[in-house]
Design a protein around this motif. Structure first.
Motif, PDB file in Angstrom:
ATOM      1  N   LYS A 244       0.826  -1.208   0.000  1.00  0.00           N
ATOM      2  CA  LYS A 244       0.000   0.000   0.000  1.00  0.00           C
ATOM      3  C   LYS A 244       0.856   1.252   0.000  1.00  0.00           C
ATOM      4  O   LYS A 244       0.563   2.228  -0.708  1.00  0.00           O
ATOM      5  CB  LYS A 244      -0.935   0.013   1.202  1.00  0.00           C
ATOM      6  N   ASN A 245       1.951   1.233   0.780  1.00  0.00           N
ATOM      7  CA  ASN A 245       2.824   2.410   0.796  1.00  0.00           C
ATOM      8  C   ASN A 245       3.561   2.584  -0.530  1.00  0.00           C
ATOM      9  O   ASN A 245       3.888   3.709  -0.920  1.00  0.00           O
ATOM     10  CB  ASN A 245       3.811   2.330   1.950  1.00  0.00           C
ATOM     11  N   LEU A 246       3.841   1.471  -1.220  1.00  0.00           N
ATOM     12  CA  LEU A 246       4.437   1.588  -2.542  1.00  0.00           C
ATOM     13  C   LEU A 246       3.469   2.288  -3.492  1.00  0.00           C
ATOM     14  O   LEU A 246       3.872   3.178  -4.263  1.00  0.00           O
ATOM     15  CB  LEU A 246       4.800   0.205  -3.079  1.00  0.00           C
ATOM     16  N   LYS A 247       2.210   1.944  -3.423  1.00  0.00           N
ATOM     17  CA  LYS A 247       1.203   2.612  -4.256  1.00  0.00           C
ATOM     18  C   LYS A 247       1.082   4.082  -3.866  1.00  0.00           C
ATOM     19  O   LYS A 247       0.900   4.948  -4.727  1.00  0.00           O
ATOM     20  CB  LYS A 247      -0.147   1.922  -4.109  1.00  0.00           C
ATOM     21  N   ARG A 248       1.200   4.358  -2.569  1.00  0.00           N
ATOM     22  CA  ARG A 248       1.093   5.742  -2.107  1.00  0.00           C
ATOM     23  C   ARG A 248       2.235   6.601  -2.634  1.00  0.00           C
ATOM     24  O   ARG A 248       2.023   7.730  -3.087  1.00  0.00           O
ATOM     25  CB  ARG A 248       1.074   5.769  -0.575  1.00  0.00           C
ATOM     26  N   ILE A 249       3.469   6.079  -2.556  1.00  0.00           N
ATOM     27  CA  ILE A 249       4.586   6.911  -3.025  1.00  0.00           C
ATOM     28  C   ILE A 249       4.558   7.047  -4.538  1.00  0.00           C
ATOM     29  O   ILE A 249       4.950   8.086  -5.097  1.00  0.00           O
ATOM     30  CB  ILE A 249       5.945   6.364  -2.523  1.00  0.00           C
ATOM     31  N   GLN A 250       4.058   6.031  -5.228  1.00  0.00           N
ATOM     32  CA  GLN A 250       3.920   6.131  -6.685  1.00  0.00           C
ATOM     33  C   GLN A 250       2.887   7.191  -7.073  1.00  0.00           C
ATOM     34  O   GLN A 250       2.983   7.798  -8.142  1.00  0.00           O
ATOM     35  CB  GLN A 250       3.537   4.771  -7.268  1.00  0.00           C
ATOM     36  N   ALA A 251       1.924   7.414  -6.174  1.00  0.00           N
ATOM     37  CA  ALA A 251       0.889   8.430  -6.421  1.00  0.00           C
ATOM     38  C   ALA A 251       1.292   9.810  -5.911  1.00  0.00           C
ATOM     39  O   ALA A 251       0.533  10.774  -6.044  1.00  0.00           O
ATOM     40  CB  ALA A 251      -0.422   8.000  -5.765  1.00  0.00           C
TER      41      ALA A 251
ATOM     42  N   LYS B 166      -8.578  10.982   7.250  1.00  0.00           N
ATOM     43  CA  LYS B 166      -9.916  11.331   6.789  1.00  0.00           C
ATOM     44  C   LYS B 166     -10.722  12.010   7.889  1.00  0.00           C
ATOM     45  O   LYS B 166     -11.712  12.684   7.627  1.00  0.00           O
ATOM     46  CB  LYS B 166     -10.654  10.075   6.318  1.00  0.00           C
ATOM     47  N   LYS B 167     -10.278  11.832   9.137  1.00  0.00           N
ATOM     48  CA  LYS B 167     -10.947  12.456  10.268  1.00  0.00           C
ATOM     49  C   LYS B 167     -10.549  13.928  10.359  1.00  0.00           C
ATOM     50  O   LYS B 167      -9.503  14.340   9.852  1.00  0.00           O
ATOM     51  CB  LYS B 167     -10.582  11.732  11.567  1.00  0.00           C
ATOM     52  N   GLY B 168     -11.354  14.709  11.027  1.00  0.00           N
ATOM     53  CA  GLY B 168     -11.101  16.144  11.161  1.00  0.00           C
ATOM     54  C   GLY B 168      -9.767  16.443  11.799  1.00  0.00           C
ATOM     55  O   GLY B 168      -9.054  17.365  11.391  1.00  0.00           O
TER      56      GLY B 168
ATOM     57  N   ARG C 136      -3.182  14.465   0.198  1.00  0.00           N
ATOM     58  CA  ARG C 136      -4.457  14.972  -0.308  1.00  0.00           C
ATOM     59  C   ARG C 136      -4.566  14.827  -1.836  1.00  0.00           C
ATOM     60  O   ARG C 136      -5.650  14.955  -2.400  1.00  0.00           O
ATOM     61  CB  ARG C 136      -4.630  16.440   0.087  1.00  0.00           C
ATOM     62  N   ASP C 137      -3.422  14.571  -2.475  1.00  0.00           N
ATOM     63  CA  ASP C 137      -3.431  14.372  -3.926  1.00  0.00           C
ATOM     64  C   ASP C 137      -3.851  12.951  -4.315  1.00  0.00           C
ATOM     65  O   ASP C 137      -4.084  12.687  -5.488  1.00  0.00           O
ATOM     66  CB  ASP C 137      -2.029  14.642  -4.507  1.00  0.00           C
ATOM     67  N   TRP C 138      -3.899  12.049  -3.345  1.00  0.00           N
ATOM     68  CA  TRP C 138      -4.151  10.646  -3.652  1.00  0.00           C
ATOM     69  C   TRP C 138      -5.633  10.371  -3.906  1.00  0.00           C
ATOM     70  O   TRP C 138      -6.513  11.143  -3.511  1.00  0.00           O
ATOM     71  CB  TRP C 138      -3.723   9.744  -2.492  1.00  0.00           C
ATOM     72  N   GLU C 139      -5.870   9.212  -4.497  1.00  0.00           N
ATOM     73  CA  GLU C 139      -7.228   8.697  -4.573  1.00  0.00           C
ATOM     74  C   GLU C 139      -7.679   8.284  -3.177  1.00  0.00           C
ATOM     75  O   GLU C 139      -6.874   7.918  -2.327  1.00  0.00           O
ATOM     76  CB  GLU C 139      -7.284   7.499  -5.521  1.00  0.00           C
ATOM     77  N   ASP C 140      -8.955   8.323  -2.943  1.00  0.00           N
ATOM     78  CA  ASP C 140      -9.510   8.107  -1.607  1.00  0.00           C
ATOM     79  C   ASP C 140      -9.074   6.786  -0.992  1.00  0.00           C
ATOM     80  O   ASP C 140      -8.833   6.695   0.213  1.00  0.00           O
ATOM     81  CB  ASP C 140     -11.039   8.185  -1.669  1.00  0.00           C
TER      82      ASP C 140
END
Length: 380
Positions: free
Chosen positions: A229-236, A256-258, A244-248
């Protein structure tokens, strides 16, 4: 200095001898030595500091709590005919902005008082301390400054941004200098021919590696592994961007919390043409700050973190052939005083001594001139 060359200022040739308390891996010591100061001893409670400290510096290392340190331990490393400096950076985590509340029950809070005790007992001509900016708001720091002044020191302190001195890192630090000789000041950026340094200039030429990989020619050039998951995150992630640039589906539930929306600087990539963010003890983890490599899909390596802290590329942290504990070495690097900041502190001391020498010479010349002209020397 490579990143910050002094403008035309004369340096004192008088020998300065130093003891470095809370010496860590030797960042401050190495910088002081680069400025021409002879560091005789480093003291720290962490055994992991011994090898990097002694392997890269000629000073001795003593594994000892500052609370147990005695006057004699320091005096035997000072010189009677020299100028003596007591230096140190007490552990700063309890004062850091990463701590929600400075806790007076944390024993690290009171280590500054131990530093004060040792200054009082050994009375060196010079004292320097580096710490986090938040310390300036604490009563324990005000008491430290007052005690120095009460026992005859001229004291100056200020918060500096290391990037303004040509370091490749946005690191704000509180620097204190004290002298029994006379008024003393930290050299300012205008005193140097500054070349502002970027991430690209600092680490751009290091060989590429993957997450979890170790470079054969330099075992310190290794990067932590990433989960799928972190690999996908850094790729994004893009340099300078946020989660905030990532897909949800990639955004952590806590963000996602306040309360989590105000932490955009984690899971970020560095920007090639800017200085790095502040190196922390967790810089080797992609999720711990803006510590993603600008273009490779990984967090920065231990070696890259050390270089951004201005340690020389050949600085040794672990004996050859021994395994590298990422968390331990990351902590040593993140806690260190940047070497170049230590050098600026040392140069400030040498300029201070030179100014004092010039003042003495001018006074002597005035006295000689007065005598030759038959004038009175009363009051001089």
């Amino acid at each position: 200095m490579s990143a910050a060359r002094l403008k035309q200022k004369k340096l004192s040739k008088r020998k300065v001898y130093a003891v470095d308390l809370f010496c860590g891996a030797g960042g401050l010591t190495h910088g002081l030595v680069n400025s021409g100061i002879d560091v005789k001893l480093g003291v720290d409670i962490d055994p992991a500091c011994s090898y990097p400290y002694t392997s890269n510096n000629k000073a001795k290392f003593e594994l000892k709590s500052v609370e147990e340190l005695q006057e004699s331990d320091i005096r035997e490393n000072f010189r009677k005919n020299g100028i003596n400096l007591l230096a140190g950076c007490a552990p700063c985590q309890t004062f850091s902005t990463y701590n929600r509340k400075a806790d007076q029950n944390d024993e690290r809070w009171w280590l500054l008082l131990q530093f004060s005790r040792l200054v009082r007992e050994t009375t060196p001509e010079l004292v320097t301390m580096e710490n986090v900016p938040e310390l300036i708001k604490q009563e324990v720091f005000n008491n430290f400054v007052k005690e120095l002044q009460d026992i005859g020191y001229f004291v100056c302190y200020q918060i500096v941004n290391c990037a303004e001195y040509g370091l490749p890192q946005q690191r704000r630090r509180l620097v204190l200098l004290a002298s029994k000789i006379g008024e003393i000041q930290l050299l300012q950026p205008d005193d140097f021919e500054i070349t502002h340094k970027t991430v690209r200039e600092a680490i751009g030429e290091l060989p590429p590696i993957n997450a979890g990989e170790i470079y054969d020619m330099d075992p310190l050039h290794q990067s932590s592994s990433l989960s799928d998951k972190n690999l996908k995150r850094i790729q994004a992630s893009r340099p300078g961007g946020t989660w905030r640039d990532w897909e949800d589906e990639l955004i952590a539930e806590c963000h996602k919390k306040g309360t989590g929306k105000s932490y955009p600087s984690v899971y970020g990539r560095m920007v090639w043409d800017d200085p790095a963010p502040t190196m922390t003890t967790q810089f080797f983890g992609f999720g711990n700050g803006r510590f993603g490599h600008p273009e490779q899909d990984r967090a920065i390596s231990l070696r890259e973190g050390a270089i951004l802290q201005t340690f020389p590329k050949e600085y040794k942290f672990v004996p050859p052939g021994e395994p590298i504990a990422i968390k331990t070495i990351g902590r040593l690097i993140g806690n260190a005083v940047p070497v170049k900041l230590g050098e600026i502190i040392g140069l400030s001391i040498r300029v201070h001594l030179k100014n004092y020498e010039m003042q003495i010479k001018k006074t002597k010349k005035r006295k000689i001139k007065r005598i030759k002209s038959g004038g009175s020397m009363i009051g001089e």
